[in-house]
Every structure is written in C-alpha cells, then in structure tokens.
Motif scaffolding. Structure first.
Motif: not given
Ligand SMILES: [Zn+2]
Length: 169
Positions: A100, A132, A98, A168-169
């Motif tokens: 990262h 994250c 994602n 994750c975000h």
């Molecule tokens: Zn993230």
C-alpha cells in the motif's frame, strides 16, 4: 547490560488478520476494548519508548481523508494542537507498507514555554499512515519523543522493525 550485537531476537504478533515483528525485549500492551475493526497495540521498550500500532474503519475517514498523505497531515496538525504547540518542521516521504502507498512523516512540534516553566524541548513524532482497501481498515504506526525522551535507545529500531514487517491483509 550490553545489548547483544547484530539483529535483536524477534517475536511476531499475529491477530485479526494483521501481523508484525518486534524485538523480544519489548512488552506488548493491548487496548482492552480492541476489535478487528478498531483498536491499538503499544509496543513498549524498557527505555520507556513506545511505538503504537493503531487501526480503524476506513469508511469512517475515507471521505475526509482520502489519501494517507491527507491523513498524515491531519494527525500531525491534531498532535500539535493537543500539545498546544506548532509544527515547525515536517519531513515527509512516500513509502510502501505491504504493497500500500504509505505516508511517512517525521514532525517536530515546538512547545511554547510556560509562564514560569523552563524551556521545553521540541516534541518529535514519527509516523506512517496507510489505508488497506483489502480489509477496509486504516493503520497508523507512530512514536513520540514524549515517551522515553528524544534519544530513547532503540526507538527508531523498533519503529523500523514494526513497519518493515507489517502485514495488514
Ligand atoms: Zn492491506
């Protein structure tokens, strides 16, 4: 009993601002005390293999383990210690989850034979660690040959699907 050919049908878990896909054949088990900040989900297959998705507060580890690589190394050493074994091979790769930077590791832990027991097979642990900053959480996704044996059918596929689709975000 034959598995359907091609890409297995998938489901999506979406919770606490994160999401990932998993094959519909898998059963999810949640840590009952999990929160947005800290918890784990086990993705369990009928072959007894398990892929764990765990997360925690980045602030708690950021000083000690500033990078995913530091974090990964720490986890592998801790796993070897708790198995009373030693790390005898680690394959590492830098990947992205994602957006990262993430540390992928495939580690082999040699387990010493007990006094009278039979030789025990090496334990294999496959993991990705990433941090994250957007949600101030770290994530560790891992699986071990302790669950379902070294050749557990589908384990690598489940690990791949979970990590490839992880948000994750
Ligand atoms: Zn993230």
């Amino acid at each position: 009993m034959a598995e359907p050919q091609g890409e297995a049908e998938r489901d999506t878990l979406r919770i606490y601002g994160m999401s990932f896909d998993f094959p519909v054949s898998q059963k999810l088990e949640f840590d009952p005390k999990f929160t947005r900040e800290d918890g784990s989900v086990a993705v369990k297959s009928p072959t007894k293999s398990v892929v764990f998705v765990t997360w925690g507060e980045l602030g708690r580890i950021a000083k000690k383990l500033p990078t995913p690589r530091d974090h990964s190394k720490y986890s592998m050493e801790r796993a070897a210690k708790s198995a009373r074994g030693r790390l005898n091979h680690v394959e590492q790769r830098d990947v992205q989850i994602n957006g990262h930077p993430a540390a992928y590791s495939r580690a082999e832990i040699a387990i010493p034979r007990g006094l009278l027991g039979p030789q025990r097979p090496n334990q294999e642990i496959v993991s990705v660690h990433f941090h994250c900053d957007r949600t101030s959480r770290y994530f560790v996704i891992y699986t071990s040959s302790d669950w379902g044996g070294p050749g557990a059918e589908g384990r690598d596929d489940v690990f791949r699907v979970v990590t490839e689709t992880f948000r994750c975000h």
